[in-house]
Design a protein around this motif. Structure first.
Motif, short mmCIF file in Angstrom:
data_model
loop_
_atom_site.label_atom_id
_atom_site.label_comp_id
_atom_site.label_asym_id
_atom_site.label_seq_id
_atom_site.Cartn_x
_atom_site.Cartn_y
_atom_site.Cartn_z
N ASP A 6 9.15 -45.48 21.85
CA ASP A 6 10.29 -45.18 20.97
C ASP A 6 10.89 -43.81 21.30
OD1 ASP A 6 8.37 -43.47 20.02
OD2 ASP A 6 8.60 -44.02 17.90
N CYS A 7 10.51 -43.27 22.46
CA CYS A 7 11.01 -41.98 22.95
C CYS A 7 10.61 -40.81 22.05
CB CYS A 7 12.53 -41.99 23.13
SG CYS A 7 13.12 -43.32 24.18
N ILE A 26 16.90 -38.97 20.62
CA ILE A 26 18.07 -39.85 20.75
C ILE A 26 19.08 -39.19 21.69
CG2 ILE A 26 19.87 -41.15 19.55
CD1 ILE A 26 18.35 -40.68 16.96
N ARG A 40 17.62 -34.30 18.41
CA ARG A 40 16.20 -34.37 18.07
C ARG A 40 15.95 -33.55 16.80
NH1 ARG A 40 12.76 -29.95 20.11
NH2 ARG A 40 14.08 -28.31 21.02
N ASP A 98 10.05 -34.23 16.28
CA ASP A 98 10.01 -35.24 17.35
C ASP A 98 9.16 -34.75 18.51
OD1 ASP A 98 11.65 -36.95 15.96
OD2 ASP A 98 13.50 -36.21 16.88
N ASN A 130 9.66 -38.30 27.39
CA ASN A 130 10.45 -38.85 26.29
C ASN A 130 11.93 -38.52 26.44
OD1 ASN A 130 8.34 -40.08 24.95
ND2 ASN A 130 7.92 -38.34 23.61
N ALA A 134 14.67 -41.42 26.72
CA ALA A 134 15.77 -41.52 25.75
C ALA A 134 17.11 -41.65 26.47
CB ALA A 134 15.77 -40.30 24.83
N TYR A 167 17.28 -45.16 27.86
CA TYR A 167 17.59 -46.09 26.78
C TYR A 167 19.07 -46.01 26.41
CZ TYR A 167 12.72 -47.31 25.45
OH TYR A 167 11.43 -47.80 25.41
N TRP A 203 13.79 -47.54 18.46
CA TRP A 203 14.71 -46.51 18.95
C TRP A 203 16.16 -46.85 18.61
CZ3 TRP A 203 18.83 -46.39 22.38
CH2 TRP A 203 19.24 -45.13 22.80
N TYR A 232 19.15 -44.83 16.73
CA TYR A 232 20.42 -44.65 17.44
C TYR A 232 21.58 -45.04 16.54
CZ TYR A 232 23.85 -45.43 21.26
OH TYR A 232 24.94 -45.41 22.08
#
Length: 530
Positions: free
Chosen positions: A358-359, A363, A385, A389, A395, A399, A402, A511, A515
């Motif tokens: 989920d990183c 985001i 972030r 986080d 990560n 992100a 993703y 994630w 987002y």
């Protein structure tokens, strides 16, 4: 024949595609294998608030790309290209190029990237009961009408970039059906512009008293394999400024980059699909039937032979990702470390796979330009972030990977979860997949589907339009396009497949919810002109 003999005997086929950042030429032999390449780097310009490429840049880019191909042929085979078996031109889809009777462009070319057509697209979507995207040619035309732009009354012809190049080198005002479906919707039964929608549009703008009807200013729609004209003497001179290339070469119907991507990945048959991931990204799923209703996130286009396709198009993909990788390149240079970009990409991408699925809560928003799918009229690249986080390199990179397919996932969730669309094979191609296995795994997690990548996928749309040229002149058995590709080009090759893991899918789903909630931050940045 050897490649040299193929070229000398005029049996080679040329494909040229205008991408967002590169114009690429590919020369193929009679076995459809690339034997030479050329390219030209270019960038769009923001002029008066609109993204464009100048006419001069278009022609200089085409000529420089062809000259680079000619140089490659000379260096490898010590011969000139005098004639060819066929030529094909492709380009980024949609946009707006309007010309008067003197063939002069009336306003600068407006590309697919522009998002100023929101009012027009919304009104046309309601009128047609059909999703009309902001970037489609009909949206641009109607927005010009709504804005009372003076040039509209002088229009004699509108087309796309691929249609423009084809017209100028053949004299034919035609367009492949896939590219045409990004101008105004296509009726899959007639394989032509939807007559009902054309009539509705004419009635809508009739009070303006323009001296044209919509059907009179659009290019003629052609199917893959149909005759689309021949290279004229003037066209040969504009393509090859060295003067060696002769006129009379058959030219296949011009297509958009979505269509050539489908061809290059053998994804024109129903229940197949492909994802192109580069400067922008889009998925193309060939449907067995029409969707139950229009969706704002999903565009309905066609394959080059006229089958209905559900397209999820995202304006942004790898630009921000590449920008971050370039930061690490600059760090290496600062530290005096030798720079190998393939190594940097490989190390960073593979390290990303060691991060949290989920990183770690991180985001990224990769919005260099507006993103119609999520309702953003402008773009602001952002990394977000909280203090709690897990801020690690793995990560961070995960992100950003993703983010490159986040919007794509949102559209495809509608197809697979709500419309229950069935797909047997999805193939990925484009820059995101150059680092082996990484982009595939990320996309597989995003859309919860196995993803294949072929070795030939790197050849891209220029190879795809070259194949459509080959289909025009080398399909003696009159096979349908899907059968010809299967038998004569791919011969059963489906590439290397990666299936999603339950852990990756769950992580991406977590994630994407973060987002979606964070889109308000992106909107605030746009609203406040940050």
């Amino acid at each position: 024949m050897t490649p040299k003999e193929t070229i000398q005997q005029g049996k080679a086929i040329l494909g040229i595609e205008f991408g967002s950042t590169r114009i690429k030429a590919v020369l193929i032999d009679e076995a459809n294998i690339p034997i030479a390449q050329g390219s030209h780097e270019w960038e769009n310009q923001l002029v008066d608030g609109l993204w464009t490429y100048s006419i001069d840049a278009i022609w200089y880019g085409l000529q420089d790309c062809y000259a680079d191909l000619r140089k490659d042929v000379l260096s490898h085979y010590d011969c000139e290209i005098e004639t060819l078996s066929a030529i094909g031109f492709s380009a980024m889809m949609h946009g707006y190029m309007a010309f008067n009777k003197e063939e002069k462009i009336l306003v600068p070319f407006r590309t697919w990237r522009n998002t100023n057509t929101g009012k027009a697209a919304a009104e046309l979507s309601e009128l047609f009961v059909y999703n009309i995207p902001l970037r489609w040619s009909i949206s641009h035309l109607y927005q010009c009408i709504l804005d009372n732009e003076e040039h509209v009354s002088d229009i004699d012809f509108i087309t796309t970039l691929a249609g423009y190049i084809h017209w100028q080198v053949t004299g034919e005002k035609v367009l492949g059906i896939g590219d045409a479906s990004g101008m105004i919707p296509i009726d899959p039964k007639t394989r032509n512009y939807d007559a009902t929608m054309v009539e509705k549009f004419n009635k809508l703008v009739a009070p303006k008293g323009y001296p044209w009807k919509l059907e009179d200013i659009l290019p003629k729609v052609l199917i893959a394999g149909e005759n689309a004209g021949f290279l004229t003497p003037e066209g040969a001179g504009r393509l090859d400024i060295s003067g060696h290339l002769k006129a009379g070469i058959p030219v296949c119907p011009p297509e958009g980059d979505a269509g050539t991507g489908m061809v290059a990945t053998n994804a024109v048959k129903q229940r197949t699909g492909n994802v192109s991931a580069g400067t922008s990204s889009f998925s193309m799923i060939v449907l067995e039937k029409e969707l139950s209703k229009p969706y704002e996130m999903i565009d309905m286009v066609t394959t080059p032979d006229g089958s209905l396709v559900a397209m999820v198009h995202c304006n942004n993909c790898t630009s921000d990702l590449n920008a971050w990788v370039n930061i690490f390149k600059q760090y290496n240079e600062l530290m005096g470390i030798p720079v190998d970009m393939n190594e940097i990409y490989g190390k960073l991408y593979n390290n990303a796979l060691t991060g949290d699925t989920d990183c770690g809560g991180l985001i990224a928003y990769n919005y260099f330009s507006g993103e119609p799918v999520t309702g953003l009229s402008e773009g602001r690249p952002l990394f977000v972030r909280s203090s709690t986080d897990k801020f690690t390199l793995a990560n961070f990179m995960r992100a950003n990977l993703y983010a490159s397919v986040g919007v794509l996932k949102m559209g495809n969730d509608i197809l697979f979860n709500e419309e229950k669309v069935k797909v047997e094979r999805i193939t990925g191609h484009g820059g995101l997949f150059k680092t082996r296995g990484v982009g595939q795994r990320v996309l597989a997690a995003a859309i919860n589907s196995p993803i294949s990548v072929m070795e030939t996928a790197g050849e891209g749309g220029a190879w795809g339009i070259a194949l459509l040229g080959a289909y025009l002149v080398n399909n003696s058995e009159a096979k349908p396009l899907s059968g010809w590709l299967e038998d004569c080009v791919f011969a059963g090759n489906t590439g290397e497949e990666i299936s999603p893991t339950a852990e990756d899918v769950a992580g991406f789903n977590s994630w994407i919810e973060n987002y979606k909630r964070g889109l308000a931050i992106e909107q605030a940045a746009v609203t406040n002109k940050q």
